[in-house]
Design a protein around this motif. Structure first.
Motif, short mmCIF file in Angstrom:
data_model
loop_
_atom_site.label_atom_id
_atom_site.label_comp_id
_atom_site.label_asym_id
_atom_site.label_seq_id
_atom_site.Cartn_x
_atom_site.Cartn_y
_atom_site.Cartn_z
N ARG A 83 5.60 2.87 -7.99
CA ARG A 83 5.64 4.12 -7.22
C ARG A 83 6.98 4.84 -7.42
O ARG A 83 7.03 6.08 -7.54
N LYS B 202 10.07 4.77 2.72
CA LYS B 202 10.87 5.94 2.36
C LYS B 202 11.41 6.64 3.60
O LYS B 202 12.56 7.07 3.64
N GLU B 203 10.56 6.76 4.62
CA GLU B 203 10.95 7.48 5.82
C GLU B 203 12.01 6.73 6.63
O GLU B 203 12.97 7.32 7.14
N GLN C 218 9.43 -1.74 -5.15
CA GLN C 218 8.22 -0.95 -5.38
C GLN C 218 8.41 -0.06 -6.62
O GLN C 218 8.49 1.17 -6.54
N SER D 66 0.83 -1.20 0.00
CA SER D 66 0.00 0.00 0.00
C SER D 66 0.86 1.26 0.00
O SER D 66 2.04 1.25 0.38
N GLU D 67 0.26 2.36 -0.43
CA GLU D 67 0.98 3.64 -0.48
C GLU D 67 1.44 4.06 0.91
O GLU D 67 2.52 4.64 1.08
N LYS D 68 0.64 3.75 1.92
CA LYS D 68 1.00 4.10 3.29
C LYS D 68 2.28 3.37 3.71
O LYS D 68 3.18 3.96 4.32
N VAL D 69 2.37 2.08 3.38
CA VAL D 69 3.56 1.30 3.71
C VAL D 69 4.76 1.83 2.92
O VAL D 69 5.88 1.90 3.43
N GLN D 70 4.53 2.21 1.67
CA GLN D 70 5.61 2.77 0.85
C GLN D 70 6.17 4.04 1.48
O GLN D 70 7.38 4.27 1.49
N ASP D 71 5.29 4.87 2.01
CA ASP D 71 5.73 6.10 2.67
C ASP D 71 6.60 5.78 3.89
O ASP D 71 7.59 6.47 4.17
N VAL D 72 6.22 4.73 4.62
CA VAL D 72 6.99 4.32 5.79
C VAL D 72 8.38 3.83 5.35
O VAL D 72 9.40 4.13 5.99
#
Length: 302
Positions: free
Chosen positions: A115, A85-86, A112, A77-83
């Motif tokens: 994205r 990256k962080e 990924q 998910s996009e939320k996991v992808q953001d994590v």
């Protein structure tokens, strides 16, 4: 175990994998068998065996292509992808564009690609990271599918106004070095050999674009066998390799913290001999490279 016995084991394992539907694993074992024949040169009628094994690889590749055309859920998910990256990007002391670039590359390193490509294409608008973003886009295409998709991407850029002519020449050279490793018989590209190149001192992680790394195993069943490994991504002096899960002997050579001497690096300016340290080895649990391993090498010297 002598060469013939090792070859027999590889071919029998490949056949078993294929009958069980483990196509990527079968392809890898056939490729290992080819490498063994080519590197040892000790097997009578080696060329005949190479031809036979090459045909088997072609058949397996066609089977893989059929499967890959089937729709699958490749990304988290996009939320996991953001994590991702962080947590896995180094933002200290970097400007906004550089942080965004490293975040996109980090996503690609975790498989990924969709994205990552979306974020990288956005970064083409920014002068400061445009060239690095472009090279990373090509690396994404090569890591996800094939070098031919990267070539198609470059051809599209040629008809657009994003890059200057000098930038296009630089990107083309970058791409051609990859093509040199994959299609040496089809193109002409002269790189300076290690004996003609002075040692390159690495300062602040600034080194040329590394397209591939060559390693000769110094122990195990494949001792003496040489592997050419595409460098999938690069941030400063840290390069990323993707290694298939079935290549156990090769993976065993990359223990975290291990220093590896006598490496060879193909860059866009020359071929260097150098050293590296294994910084990280992680099994990829999602994305189109699920099951493969990501290995990060910190280049110490060239």
């Amino acid at each position: 175990m002598d060469v013939k016995e090792r070859l027999k084991n590889l071919l029998e394992t490949a056949k078993l994998y294929r009958t069980q539907g483990l196509l990527f694993e079968a392809k890898g074992k056939y490729e290992d068998a080819l490498t063994l024949i080519q590197q040892t040169g000790l097997i009578k009628d080696g060329q005949n065996l190479i031809d036979i094994i090459s045909k088997k690889i072609s058949v397996v590749k066609k089977d893989i292509e059929k499967i890959e055309k089937q729709p699958t859920l490749l990304e988290v998910s996009e939320k996991v992808q953001d994590v991702i990256k962080e947590l896995f990007s180094d933002t200290k002391g970097k400007d906004e564009d550089s942080v965004a670039l490293e975040g996109a590359i980090t996503l690609a390193k975790f498989g990924q690609f969709d994205r990552a490509l979306k974020d990288l294409n956005e970064l083409l608008k920014n002068d400061s990271v445009r060239m690095n973003a472009a090279k990373s886009i090509l690396r994404c295409h090569m890591a996800r599918t094939s070098i031919e998709d990267a070539v198609v991407q470059f051809q599209k850029w040629q008809s657009m106004d994003i890059f200057t002519q000098n930038q296009l020449v630089t990107i083309r050279l970058f791409l051609e070095v990859f093509r040199f490793d994959n299609f040496k018989d089809n193109i002409s590209l002269q790189l300076k050999n290690p004996e003609h190149v002075d040692e390159l001192e690495i300062t602040d992680g600034e080194i040329p674009d590394i397209c591939s790394m060559i390693i000769t195993l110094d122990k195990g069943p494949l001792k003496g066998v040489t592997f050419i490994l595409d460098v999938r991504f690069q941030i400063g002096n840290v390069i990323t390799l993707f290694i298939e899960e079935h290549k156990e002997e090769l993976l065993e050579s990359f223990e975290v913290g291990k220093s590896i001497d006598n490496l060879q690096f193909n860059t866009t300016i020359a071929v260097f001999k150098g050293k590296g340290v294994v910084a990280e080895k992680i099994r990829m649990d999602s994305g189109s490279r699920e099951g493969d391993y990501r290995v990060d090498i910190q280049v110490i010297s060239l």
